[in-house]
Design an enzyme around this catalytic site. Structure first.
Site, PDB file in Angstrom:
ATOM      1  CG  ASN A  18     -18.012   1.988  19.249  1.00  0.00           C
ATOM      2  OD1 ASN A  18     -17.810   3.205  19.207  1.00  0.00           O
ATOM      3  ND2 ASN A  18     -17.879   1.293  20.359  1.00  0.00           N
ATOM      4  CB  CYS A  45     -13.621   1.247  22.277  1.00  0.00           C
ATOM      5  SG  CYS A  45     -14.900   2.408  22.709  1.00  0.00           S
ATOM      6  CG  ASN A  67     -16.281   9.505  20.884  1.00  0.00           C
ATOM      7  OD1 ASN A  67     -15.649   8.842  21.703  1.00  0.00           O
ATOM      8  ND2 ASN A  67     -17.119   8.963  20.003  1.00  0.00           N
TER       9      ASN A  67
HETATM   10  C1  LIG Z   1     -18.990  10.985  23.986  1.00  0.00           C
HETATM   11  C2  LIG Z   1     -19.015   9.568  23.512  1.00  0.00           C
HETATM   12  C3  LIG Z   1     -18.467   8.571  24.305  1.00  0.00           C
HETATM   13  C4  LIG Z   1     -18.541   7.220  23.899  1.00  0.00           C
HETATM   14  N1  LIG Z   1     -18.084   6.258  24.743  1.00  0.00           N
HETATM   15  C5  LIG Z   1     -18.329   4.939  24.454  1.00  0.00           C
HETATM   16  C6  LIG Z   1     -18.047   3.926  25.403  1.00  0.00           C
HETATM   17  O1  LIG Z   1     -17.565   4.176  26.525  1.00  0.00           O
HETATM   18  N2  LIG Z   1     -18.349   2.650  25.066  1.00  0.00           N
HETATM   19  C7  LIG Z   1     -18.904   2.300  23.853  1.00  0.00           C
HETATM   20  O2  LIG Z   1     -19.177   1.121  23.611  1.00  0.00           O
HETATM   21  N3  LIG Z   1     -19.168   3.274  22.926  1.00  0.00           N
HETATM   22  C8  LIG Z   1     -18.911   4.555  23.214  1.00  0.00           C
HETATM   23  N4  LIG Z   1     -19.257   5.539  22.305  1.00  0.00           N
HETATM   24  C9  LIG Z   1     -19.849   5.151  21.001  1.00  0.00           C
HETATM   25  C10 LIG Z   1     -21.388   5.206  21.051  1.00  0.00           C
HETATM   26  O3  LIG Z   1     -21.929   4.280  21.965  1.00  0.00           O
HETATM   27  C11 LIG Z   1     -22.023   4.948  19.673  1.00  0.00           C
HETATM   28  O4  LIG Z   1     -21.773   3.604  19.292  1.00  0.00           O
HETATM   29  C12 LIG Z   1     -21.506   5.872  18.583  1.00  0.00           C
HETATM   30  O5  LIG Z   1     -21.276   7.164  19.087  1.00  0.00           O
HETATM   31  C13 LIG Z   1     -22.506   5.981  17.419  1.00  0.00           C
HETATM   32  O6  LIG Z   1     -23.734   6.506  17.868  1.00  0.00           O
HETATM   33  P1  LIG Z   1     -24.157   8.063  17.689  1.00  0.00           P
HETATM   34  O7  LIG Z   1     -23.966   8.383  16.251  1.00  0.00           O
HETATM   35  O8  LIG Z   1     -25.562   8.099  18.155  1.00  0.00           O
HETATM   36  O9  LIG Z   1     -23.243   8.849  18.570  1.00  0.00           O
HETATM   37  C14 LIG Z   1     -19.150   6.897  22.670  1.00  0.00           C
HETATM   38  C15 LIG Z   1     -19.658   7.918  21.850  1.00  0.00           C
HETATM   39  C16 LIG Z   1     -19.589   9.244  22.258  1.00  0.00           C
HETATM   40  C17 LIG Z   1     -20.165  10.319  21.370  1.00  0.00           C
END
Ligand SMILES: Cc1cc2nc3c(=O)[nH]c(=O)nc-3n(C[C@H](O)[C@H](O)[C@H](O)COP(=O)(O)O)c2cc1C
Length: 366
Positions: free
Chosen positions: A265, A200, A129
């Site tokens: 993250n 991020c 992403n």
């Molecule tokens: C579509 C999308 C947008 C994201 N936007 C943010 C964000 O704005 N701020 C943030 O701290 N992490 C953001 N993340 C990271 C997620 O919070 C998370 O830490 C990361 O995706 C790992 O978790 P997962 O494997 O369940 O997706 C984003 C992830 C995805 C998939």
């Protein structure tokens, strides 16, 4: 086989703007199922029905957070916002990846290839992403965050996530102060818990600040001074075992300011299309964050180490475990590793029933 359905909270085939303006999709008839009894878990002193929810990312408006709460996600983070307007990276912002098993640090040294379709078996679903943390600025999100609070049921908690922005002419100090300013805006908008995004990887010219101990200390100190008794959560990335001393230094120096640590993250890698070219369009987008099933090992590893550290040093921070939670078994694994709360983004996007499945597993609903 665990299979997902169509992503309704955030549709990866639509632009960020479309999702922002017209999402979430097909949520017209979700009826909130209230668990029986009183909330028996708590997080940062707030009673919650289940220690599970959605991390910052897929919920950019109050309509999205309200839908997530209706779907039974109990600890939900509003997508990270800024003190100023900031554009989204060009579409596409999400692509499916070809990754077998864990995305280890060794595998991360090599390019990762995009696949044609999204797998239906969520245990094989990893995505990249790359949004760049877009924001419409505080005049928009502060109002909408107030609206978001009307969608929270008893036993649920809404967290606001903010990040600092480097603006023309800014010194490092101005940048640190900008985290505090955004957090203060979040407090004014009524946030009961505020998360600052220190991790991020996509943000142009800002770097991944969580690996810079002096910057993290200053940001946490100033942010805590700005928000007073509102609990502060820091969202950090994966620290390799070679970075353990750095992690411990950061945790120690911020322990007076930080009430909870959210990890992880995404893991950052080089993302190529099938012809070996940069997959995402635009400068600086040859590398982007990977999330989903293949990063679970890293989230679990961080949670375990943060739990060991707090026990050894008597810290009282709580831990939010994030990364690769695709099914109830992953949630259990995180809890056993020491997470107080577990959150998902990718899994919750493709399986909107994930929270209900976990509540059933916890015997909270029939
Ligand atoms: C579509 C999308 C947008 C994201 N936007 C943010 C964000 O704005 N701020 C943030 O701290 N992490 C953001 N993340 C990271 C997620 O919070 C998370 O830490 C990361 O995706 C790992 O978790 P997962 O494997 O369940 O997706 C984003 C992830 C995805 C998939």
């Amino acid at each position: 086989m665990i299979s997902g359905s169509k992503p309704i909270l955030f549709d990866p085939l639509k632009s960020y703007e479309d999702n922002y303006l017209t999402g979430p999709y097909d949520v017209g008839n979700i009826n909130y199922v209230e668990p029986h009894g009183r909330p028996s878990y708590s997080f940062l002193g707030f009673p919650i029905y289940s220690p599970f929810g959605i991390a910052a990312g897929s919920l950019p408006t109050s309509r999205h957070t309200t839908a997530a709460f209706c779907l039974g996600f109990d600890v939900v983070v509003y997508k990270t916002q800024r003190s100023t307007e900031f554009p989204c990276n060009p579409f596409p912002n999400i692509l499916p990846l070809q990754i077998e098993g864990d995305l280890t640090l060794d595998k991360l040294e090599k390019p990762i290839f995009v696949r044609d379709d999204y797998p239906t078996d969520l245990r094989q679903l990893s995505i990249t992403n790359s949004f760049g943390v877009p924001s419409n600025g505080p005049s928009v999100w502060m109002n909408d965050f107030q609206q978001a609070q009307t969608g929270v049921h008893a036993g649920q908690l809404l967290i606001m996530s903010v990040v600092g922005t480097i603006q023309p002419g800014f010194t490092a100090e101005d940048y640190y102060a900008d985290f505090a300013r955004s957090a203060q805006d979040a407090k004014e908008a009524g946030a009961k818990v505020i998360e600052i995004n220190l991790s991020c990887p996509n943000v142009a010219s800002e770097g991944v600040i969580c690996y810079s101990p002096d910057a993290v200390f200053e940001i946490c100190k100033q942010t805590k001074a700005a928000i007073g008794d509102v609990p502060l959560v820091i969202k950090i990335g994966y620290f390799s075992h070679d970075q353990q001393a750095l992690l411990e230094r950061i945790v120690d120096s911020t322990s007076n300011f930080v009430s909870a640590i959210s990890a992880i993250n995404t893991l950052q890698g080089e993302i190529l299309n099938k012809s070996g070219k940069q997959a995402l369009p635009g400068k600086g987008r040859n590398r982007s964050g990977v999330c989903g099933a293949s990063v679970k090992w890293a989230g679990i590893d961080m949670v375990r180490r943060l739990d060991t550290l707090r026990k050894a040093k008597n810290y009282d921070y709580e831990i939010i475990g994030v990364g690769g939670v695709m099914e109830p078994g992953d949630f259990i694994e995180y809890r056993e590793a020491g997470a107080d709360v577990v959150q998902s983004v990718t899994g919750a996007m493709w399986d909107p029933e994930l929270a209900m499945k976990i509540k059933r597993r916890l015997d909270l609903i029939a």
